[in-house]
Design a protein around this motif. Sequence first.
Motif, PDB file in Angstrom:
ATOM      1  N   ILE A 149     -10.117  67.646  29.879  1.00  0.00           N
ATOM      2  CA  ILE A 149     -10.855  68.371  30.936  1.00  0.00           C
ATOM      3  C   ILE A 149     -11.300  67.404  32.034  1.00  0.00           C
ATOM      4  N   TRP A 150     -11.828  66.240  31.646  1.00  0.00           N
ATOM      5  CA  TRP A 150     -12.304  65.289  32.662  1.00  0.00           C
ATOM      6  C   TRP A 150     -11.141  64.701  33.467  1.00  0.00           C
ATOM      7  N   LEU A 151     -10.007  64.470  32.793  1.00  0.00           N
ATOM      8  CA  LEU A 151      -8.844  63.934  33.514  1.00  0.00           C
ATOM      9  C   LEU A 151      -8.320  64.976  34.511  1.00  0.00           C
ATOM     10  N   SER A 152      -8.310  66.250  34.096  1.00  0.00           N
ATOM     11  CA  SER A 152      -7.881  67.323  35.004  1.00  0.00           C
ATOM     12  C   SER A 152      -8.831  67.404  36.205  1.00  0.00           C
ATOM     13  N   THR A 153     -10.124  67.260  35.931  1.00  0.00           N
ATOM     14  CA  THR A 153     -11.117  67.299  37.019  1.00  0.00           C
ATOM     15  C   THR A 153     -10.865  66.177  38.021  1.00  0.00           C
ATOM     16  N   LEU A 154     -10.569  64.990  37.466  1.00  0.00           N
ATOM     17  CA  LEU A 154     -10.307  63.837  38.333  1.00  0.00           C
ATOM     18  C   LEU A 154      -9.059  64.095  39.189  1.00  0.00           C
ATOM     19  N   ALA A 155      -8.021  64.660  38.561  1.00  0.00           N
ATOM     20  CA  ALA A 155      -6.787  64.962  39.300  1.00  0.00           C
ATOM     21  C   ALA A 155      -7.056  66.035  40.365  1.00  0.00           C
ATOM     22  N   LEU A 156      -7.894  67.021  40.024  1.00  0.00           N
ATOM     23  CA  LEU A 156      -8.232  68.065  40.998  1.00  0.00           C
ATOM     24  C   LEU A 156      -9.024  67.494  42.177  1.00  0.00           C
ATOM     25  N   ARG A 157      -9.893  66.537  41.875  1.00  0.00           N
ATOM     26  CA  ARG A 157     -10.644  65.872  42.947  1.00  0.00           C
ATOM     27  C   ARG A 157      -9.670  65.151  43.895  1.00  0.00           C
ATOM     28  N   ALA A 158      -8.692  64.454  43.294  1.00  0.00           N
ATOM     29  CA  ALA A 158      -7.692  63.731  44.104  1.00  0.00           C
ATOM     30  C   ALA A 158      -6.898  64.725  44.944  1.00  0.00           C
ATOM     31  N   LEU A 159      -6.523  65.849  44.340  1.00  0.00           N
ATOM     32  CA  LEU A 159      -5.733  66.859  45.063  1.00  0.00           C
ATOM     33  C   LEU A 159      -6.553  67.497  46.184  1.00  0.00           C
ATOM     34  N   THR A 160      -7.849  67.668  45.937  1.00  0.00           N
ATOM     35  CA  THR A 160      -8.732  68.221  46.982  1.00  0.00           C
ATOM     36  C   THR A 160      -8.715  67.315  48.208  1.00  0.00           C
ATOM     37  N   VAL A 161      -8.859  66.016  47.964  1.00  0.00           N
ATOM     38  CA  VAL A 161      -8.867  65.057  49.080  1.00  0.00           C
ATOM     39  C   VAL A 161      -7.500  65.060  49.776  1.00  0.00           C
ATOM     40  N   LEU A 162      -6.438  65.156  48.986  1.00  0.00           N
ATOM     41  CA  LEU A 162      -5.086  65.186  49.552  1.00  0.00           C
ATOM     42  C   LEU A 162      -4.902  66.424  50.437  1.00  0.00           C
ATOM     43  N   PHE A 163      -5.388  67.571  49.965  1.00  0.00           N
ATOM     44  CA  PHE A 163      -5.297  68.800  50.755  1.00  0.00           C
ATOM     45  C   PHE A 163      -6.113  68.691  52.046  1.00  0.00           C
ATOM     46  N   LEU A 164      -7.287  68.071  51.948  1.00  0.00           N
ATOM     47  CA  LEU A 164      -8.114  67.892  53.152  1.00  0.00           C
ATOM     48  C   LEU A 164      -7.367  67.026  54.169  1.00  0.00           C
TER      49      LEU A 164
END
Lengths: 125, 321
Positions: free
Chosen positions: B32-47
């Motif tokens: 779950i924490w690794l997925s959260t970290l990946a989602l955070r990275a993807l959020t920044v990438l989308f921004l």
Amino acid sequence: MAQIQGDLQAQIMSALWRLDSGTVEQVRAALPSRYRGAYTTVQTVLNRLAERGLLKRGKAGNAIVYTPGLSEAEYVSRSIERTLASASSDARQAAIAQLISDLDGDEISELRRRGSELERRRRRS
Amino acid sequence: MTEILTSALILALVLPHLLPLSTASPSVAATIWLSTLALRALTVLFLALYFVLFFPNTEAFSAITHWCWHTVLPLVTTHMGLDGHRIGDAAIIVPPFVLAFSAVSVGVGVFRAARAVHGMLVRSSLGQGPRDSLIVGGAGVLLAAAGITRPRVLVSAGALTALDDDELAAGLDHERAHIVRRHRFVLVFAEMMRAFARFLPGTGSTLGELRFHLERDADRWAVAQSHDPHALASAICKAATTRGSAVPGLALLSGHGHATRRVDELIEPNSRRPGRVARRSLALAAAVMVCFTLAIAVSVPAVALAGIQQGQLEQQRHCQD
């Protein structure tokens, strides 16, 4: 028992650094009086330290002679700690996983307290 | 659709902080924490993608660039011949440059750390220790799994004298667990995600939680090798006690309280075990998080393509006008 064992192991290493090498009896004689246990106890700890790679076992006639596998300077060396501290913290933690990672003073005190409790529990059991 | 996806993304980023993950199975919590970290990275990438591909086509962008240079600094634009819109165009490529720089710096950092650790293994090894470990100098209790390509278990001379047989065996198995369970690859992946996600607040603590659950995973593996959990807890406490005199550079804030939480769990394992329903719910949450993260990751090229096409359409419209 665990603490006593740890202390005795450290005392035996100190004695062997002073002697350079020695038999069980010589090491036993070089120990401070409060650690001078039975011959077999000292022999057991010497053999354990040899199995762990800290001592080398050799033969001199019929007697077994124990020699330190590393010098006292190497024992007290802090080069590893310095190497670990010098690398960037996050990158370092990807390349090296330690039993415990970075701690602050409060947590060290807390773990010291729990360690003493555990020592008592393990001694009782 | 965008609103739904944004809401789902925010929920997925917040969810791990609300779930009782410290009682979950370590592998579920780490997932779950690794997925959260990946989602955070993807959020920044989308921004970043939004700023490069979509934002220049908006009215807001034209208004801002016009406002910046024609209204706020009329003298500069009039006398120096600067075009506010061109400067705006240059400004939008700053986010991808910053992300690329961050990714390269983290990659270089990991590479250098891996090389430094490899060099340390070659230079500082004092001999073969128990269970195929390497002995290194140092009076403190240091046990570590070092290296990425060819990892080895390191044990300090201090650990070999300070720990009893059970503590040493448990400590060595804990480190072996990091190697056997391939935690180093998870951590390298997490580091690469951090390169992007570091611009969002809370990324440091997310990475800290991931590391904590990997340590819990190694603890469980070590205890499962028929060790007494108290022996491992005692080894951790002894390592902490000798760390008291360590170099100040090692005393950092990350992972505050994690070692104490691990010791508590080892001493009282049953007090933290969740019920069957809770366990299954957390496992389901982990599976949903992984699927959602993969879906978001897969959509990155499509979003980029849509942005490029929209840009081309806007350009054609501009030429026709």
